[in-house]
Motif scaffolding. Structure first.
Motif, PDB file in Angstrom:
ATOM      1  N   HIS A  24      -1.139   2.474   1.782  1.00 51.38           N
ATOM      2  CA  HIS A  24      -1.650   1.137   2.095  1.00 51.38           C
ATOM      3  C   HIS A  24      -3.078   0.926   1.572  1.00 51.38           C
ATOM      4  O   HIS A  24      -3.398  -0.144   1.047  1.00 51.38           O
ATOM      5  CB  HIS A  24      -1.615   0.906   3.604  1.00 51.38           C
ATOM      6  N   ILE A  27      -3.049   0.437  -2.295  1.00 50.72           N
ATOM      7  CA  ILE A  27      -2.513  -0.877  -2.653  1.00 50.72           C
ATOM      8  C   ILE A  27      -3.541  -1.961  -2.380  1.00 50.72           C
ATOM      9  O   ILE A  27      -3.727  -2.886  -3.182  1.00 50.72           O
ATOM     10  CB  ILE A  27      -1.211  -1.147  -1.869  1.00 50.72           C
ATOM     11  N   THR A  28      -4.235  -1.852  -1.244  1.00 55.26           N
ATOM     12  CA  THR A  28      -5.246  -2.858  -0.903  1.00 55.26           C
ATOM     13  C   THR A  28      -6.385  -2.863  -1.910  1.00 55.26           C
ATOM     14  O   THR A  28      -6.853  -3.931  -2.341  1.00 55.26           O
ATOM     15  CB  THR A  28      -5.798  -2.606   0.508  1.00 55.26           C
ATOM     16  N   TYR A  31      -5.166  -4.494  -5.018  1.00 55.45           N
ATOM     17  CA  TYR A  31      -4.964  -5.922  -4.746  1.00 55.45           C
ATOM     18  C   TYR A  31      -6.297  -6.665  -4.721  1.00 55.45           C
ATOM     19  O   TYR A  31      -6.441  -7.730  -5.320  1.00 55.45           O
ATOM     20  CB  TYR A  31      -4.223  -6.067  -3.415  1.00 55.45           C
ATOM     21  N   SER A  98      -7.710  -2.694   6.299  1.00 57.32           N
ATOM     22  CA  SER A  98      -6.999  -1.701   5.483  1.00 57.32           C
ATOM     23  C   SER A  98      -7.625  -0.325   5.600  1.00 57.32           C
ATOM     24  O   SER A  98      -6.918   0.688   5.591  1.00 57.32           O
ATOM     25  CB  SER A  98      -6.996  -2.144   4.015  1.00 57.32           C
ATOM     26  N   TRP A 137       4.899   0.076  -6.929  1.00 58.34           N
ATOM     27  CA  TRP A 137       4.126  -1.062  -6.435  1.00 58.34           C
ATOM     28  C   TRP A 137       3.037  -1.473  -7.427  1.00 58.34           C
ATOM     29  O   TRP A 137       2.792  -2.669  -7.632  1.00 58.34           O
ATOM     30  CB  TRP A 137       3.505  -0.737  -5.075  1.00 58.34           C
ATOM     31  N   PHE A 141       2.586  -5.089  -9.134  1.00 61.97           N
ATOM     32  CA  PHE A 141       1.338  -5.839  -9.046  1.00 61.97           C
ATOM     33  C   PHE A 141       0.805  -6.195 -10.432  1.00 61.97           C
ATOM     34  O   PHE A 141       0.299  -7.303 -10.650  1.00 61.97           O
ATOM     35  CB  PHE A 141       0.293  -5.024  -8.273  1.00 61.97           C
ATOM     36  N   SER A 154       0.253 -12.058  -3.571  1.00 66.28           N
ATOM     37  CA  SER A 154       0.003 -11.969  -2.139  1.00 66.28           C
ATOM     38  C   SER A 154       1.294 -11.759  -1.361  1.00 66.28           C
ATOM     39  O   SER A 154       1.322 -11.049  -0.345  1.00 66.28           O
ATOM     40  CB  SER A 154      -0.708 -13.229  -1.636  1.00 66.28           C
ATOM     41  N   TYR A 157       2.184  -8.172  -1.705  1.00 68.59           N
ATOM     42  CA  TYR A 157       1.257  -7.420  -0.857  1.00 68.59           C
ATOM     43  C   TYR A 157       1.665  -7.519   0.611  1.00 68.59           C
ATOM     44  O   TYR A 157       1.575  -6.537   1.356  1.00 68.59           O
ATOM     45  CB  TYR A 157      -0.157  -7.969  -1.051  1.00 68.59           C
ATOM     46  N   THR A 161       2.851  -4.563   3.264  1.00 69.26           N
ATOM     47  CA  THR A 161       2.209  -4.423   4.565  1.00 69.26           C
ATOM     48  C   THR A 161       3.236  -4.331   5.686  1.00 69.26           C
ATOM     49  O   THR A 161       3.012  -3.663   6.705  1.00 69.26           O
ATOM     50  CB  THR A 161       1.268  -5.617   4.826  1.00 69.26           C
TER      51      THR A 161
END
Length: 373
Positions: A24, A27-28, A31, A98, A137, A141, A154, A157, A161
């Motif tokens: 997580h 990825i955040t 992002y 996050s 992922w 993205f 989003s 994302y 989540t």
């Protein structure tokens, strides 16, 4: 289906879901690096690690780690809905939430590692699972960012989540809450190895820097596949896979393995601080080396950290790792102000690994020449 088959399916599902909550944070960071035009990588990282540091509030409040993570995930879903409705990403609350979720993932991962006898190998397999998921992922993205569609980005994302909710609701029961105070936390911290924590922190810091730099690196070579987010991530995962193979074949003391891994991490940091980002072949070699060496560093230490079976001890480890990253980022910023120059994070990683290698060699030499009665 036999009970043994069901057991293996459940174990694989557990690792995949555990990997998603551990992924997580990465990825955040990717992002936010794609969607935050006003915040620099260092600013995003400082709020992220401050969120990691807030995990120490869980034992101080006597709260349940599982319920706090569920609450943070609920806030994240609200932030995703806001991003979908108004088209604007709120960087600071995203990074803070996050960080809390990602730092708690260490607590969940340690629960799984401590259940098995071969913790070092399982930790490497879990890291491999995390990065295979990362390849999927990150590629998604990258493709969505090329479409210039922030809404679909989003939405993806938000889906990423939701997945950690499945892990907590399916495989995790709410543990008995434990309350402590600062004095007890300071007493517990004395039992932790500062050297191991610093090595582990440096490996995590390098991975965080990789996640934040990935989108920027992909813009440097748009003509070839290996210069894309998926290509760079692919070579990074190959490095992790090679480290898993090495750990399954090599019979070597953790101290010597740690020295070799730190040396490799320092060389990789040196490349990334200099010419690697200017040459496509050097960049993919550096990505491979970073995946290999960071995994070796964490795997050679994680078994020792996994021995902290107490919930408070695990959360304390996470908080200390976050505090170390905050101090390191602050040191970089202070150095930039007083030196009147830009200090690259990879330069700091290189210098820190050299210092850690020298300390470990000194420690081993003292142990070798100590005469026991």
């Amino acid at each position: 289906m036999s009970s043994k088959t069901n057991h293996w399916i459940g174990a694989v599902g557990m690792l995949i879901m555990c990997g998603m909550i551990s992924l997580h944070g990465g990825i955040t960071l990717l992002y936010l690096s794609m969607t935050s035009a006003t915040s620099t990588a260092q600013e995003i990282l400082i709020f992220y690690v401050l969120g990691c540091l807030s995990v120490v509030l869980i034992p101080l409040m006597g709260a349940s780690c599982e319920r706090v993570v569920l609450a943070a995930l609920a806030v994240k879903m609200l932030l995703v809905l806001c991003a979908l409705s108004i088209g604007s990403v709120w960087t600071i609350p995203e990074a803070l939430c996050s960080g809390l979720i990602a730092s708690s993932s260490f607590y969940f991962a340690m629960r799984e590692v401590s259940k098995r006898q071969n913790g070092k190998l399982l930790a490497s397999v879990l890291i491999l699972v995390i990065n295979v998921e990362a390849a999927v992922w990150y590629t998604a993205f990258d493709w969505l960012s090329e479409l210039r569609s922030k809404m679909w980005l989003s939405l993806a994302y938000g889906l990423a989540t939701i997945l950690p909710l499945l892990y907590i609701s399916t495989f995790i029961n709410t543990a008995v809450t434990q309350r402590t105070n600062i004095k007890q936390l300071l007493h517990l911290s004395k039992s932790l190895s500062a050297y191991n924590l610093f090595c582990y922190m440096l490996a995590i810091f390098s991975v965080n820097c990789f996640n934040l730099s990935l989108h920027h690196w992909a813009k440097l070579d748009t003509e070839h596949w290996w210069g894309s987010v998926s290509g760079i991530t692919g070579f990074y995962i190959l490095g992790i896979l090679s480290s898993v193979v090495l750990l399954s074949k090599l019979i070597i003391r953790d101290e010597k393995l740690l020295i070799v891994a730190l040396l490799g991490l320092g060389v990789t940091g040196y490349w990334l601080a200099g010419d690697a980002t200017q040459d496509a072949l050097l960049l993919i070699a550096a990505a491979f080396g970073l995946g290999n060496t960071s995994t070796l560093v964490m795997s050679s230490i994680v078994t020792n950290l996994a021995q902290t079976h107490d919930t408070i001890c695990r959360l304390l480890v996470v908080a200390v790792l976050a505090a170390m990253q905050v101090c390191l980022i602050s040191l970089i910023r202070i150095t930039e102000v007083f030196a009147d120059s830009v200090i690259n994070e990879w330069q700091v990683i290189t210098i820190a690994t050299i210092a850690l290698i020298m300390l470990k060699i000194r420690q081993l030499c003292i142990e070798s020449f100590t005469f026991k009665p």
